[in-house]
Design a protein around this motif. Sequence first.
Motif, short mmCIF file in Angstrom:
data_model
loop_
_atom_site.label_atom_id
_atom_site.label_comp_id
_atom_site.label_asym_id
_atom_site.label_seq_id
_atom_site.Cartn_x
_atom_site.Cartn_y
_atom_site.Cartn_z
N VAL A 47 -27.15 -90.74 60.75
CA VAL A 47 -27.90 -91.55 59.79
C VAL A 47 -28.57 -92.64 60.60
O VAL A 47 -27.91 -93.46 61.22
N ILE A 48 -29.89 -92.64 60.61
CA ILE A 48 -30.62 -93.64 61.40
C ILE A 48 -31.27 -94.69 60.51
O ILE A 48 -31.83 -95.65 61.01
N GLY A 49 -31.16 -94.48 59.21
CA GLY A 49 -31.71 -95.46 58.28
C GLY A 49 -31.16 -95.23 56.89
O GLY A 49 -30.85 -94.10 56.52
N THR A 50 -31.05 -96.31 56.16
CA THR A 50 -30.62 -96.24 54.76
C THR A 50 -31.74 -96.81 53.90
O THR A 50 -32.24 -97.92 54.18
N LEU A 51 -32.13 -96.06 52.90
CA LEU A 51 -33.13 -96.50 51.95
C LEU A 51 -32.37 -97.00 50.72
O LEU A 51 -31.89 -96.20 49.91
N PRO A 52 -32.22 -98.31 50.58
CA PRO A 52 -31.38 -98.85 49.51
C PRO A 52 -31.88 -98.48 48.12
O PRO A 52 -33.06 -98.68 47.80
N LEU A 53 -30.99 -97.88 47.35
CA LEU A 53 -31.23 -97.56 45.94
C LEU A 53 -32.53 -96.77 45.73
O LEU A 53 -33.21 -96.93 44.72
N ALA A 54 -32.84 -95.88 46.66
CA ALA A 54 -34.11 -95.15 46.63
C ALA A 54 -34.09 -93.91 45.74
O ALA A 54 -35.15 -93.34 45.46
N TYR A 55 -32.91 -93.48 45.32
CA TYR A 55 -32.81 -92.27 44.50
C TYR A 55 -32.23 -92.62 43.14
O TYR A 55 -31.21 -93.31 43.05
N ARG A 56 -32.89 -92.13 42.10
CA ARG A 56 -32.41 -92.35 40.73
C ARG A 56 -31.56 -91.16 40.32
O ARG A 56 -32.05 -90.15 39.84
N HIS A 57 -30.26 -91.27 40.54
CA HIS A 57 -29.28 -90.22 40.27
C HIS A 57 -29.07 -90.10 38.76
O HIS A 57 -28.96 -91.12 38.06
N ALA A 58 -29.03 -88.87 38.27
CA ALA A 58 -28.91 -88.63 36.83
C ALA A 58 -27.64 -89.22 36.23
O ALA A 58 -27.64 -89.63 35.07
N ASN A 59 -26.55 -89.29 36.99
CA ASN A 59 -25.28 -89.76 36.46
C ASN A 59 -24.84 -91.11 37.01
O ASN A 59 -24.13 -91.85 36.33
N LEU A 60 -25.24 -91.44 38.22
CA LEU A 60 -24.74 -92.65 38.88
C LEU A 60 -25.74 -93.79 38.90
O LEU A 60 -25.42 -94.87 39.38
N GLY A 61 -26.94 -93.54 38.43
CA GLY A 61 -27.98 -94.57 38.50
C GLY A 61 -28.60 -94.59 39.89
O GLY A 61 -28.66 -93.58 40.58
#
Length: 172
Positions: A139-153
């Motif tokens: 993992v060379i980078g983290t995109l904070p809150l970049a994915y809108r998960h159907a169950n977890l937000g």
Amino acid sequence: MKEIDIRPAVESDFEDMWQIFRGLIASGETYTFTADTTREQCHAYWFGPGVHSFVATMGDERLLGMYKLIPNQVGHGDHVANASFMVDPAAQGVGVGRMLGLHCMEEARRAGYLAMQFNFVVSTNLGAVTLWKKLGFSVIGTLPLAYRHANLGYVDAYVMYRLLSDPMQWPA
């Protein structure tokens, strides 16, 4: 047990690919595609210009999964590959993803790629994150809150990367 074969995808594979694609995107847990992604959009994703897609099959009977291999960037960044993988949920957990990953890295090397980058691995997709780490990706980078998960937000997405050969051996 029948042997699993990995080969280039052909047009006659598309119906099975479409079924796997639809099933996986419907969950809203691992891919950015929405459930209303059309058949035509799916086809362009797997068979568009410059896309090299491969499928894993069990005999001639069943398509287990697929991946596509493309340059991550054009021009001065085209030595880095990008890939996307999907495994039929009924075939997950038995090594199909690992086989596809290993095959993909070998195909990437054969095609002249020197490294591979995954631009958007959903952090909660633990199967994928664990597999890619086992296959040498970091993992060379983290995109904070970049994915809108159907169950977890909103959850993070990772950029993952690995070299495919020793940079000291790369062409000038």
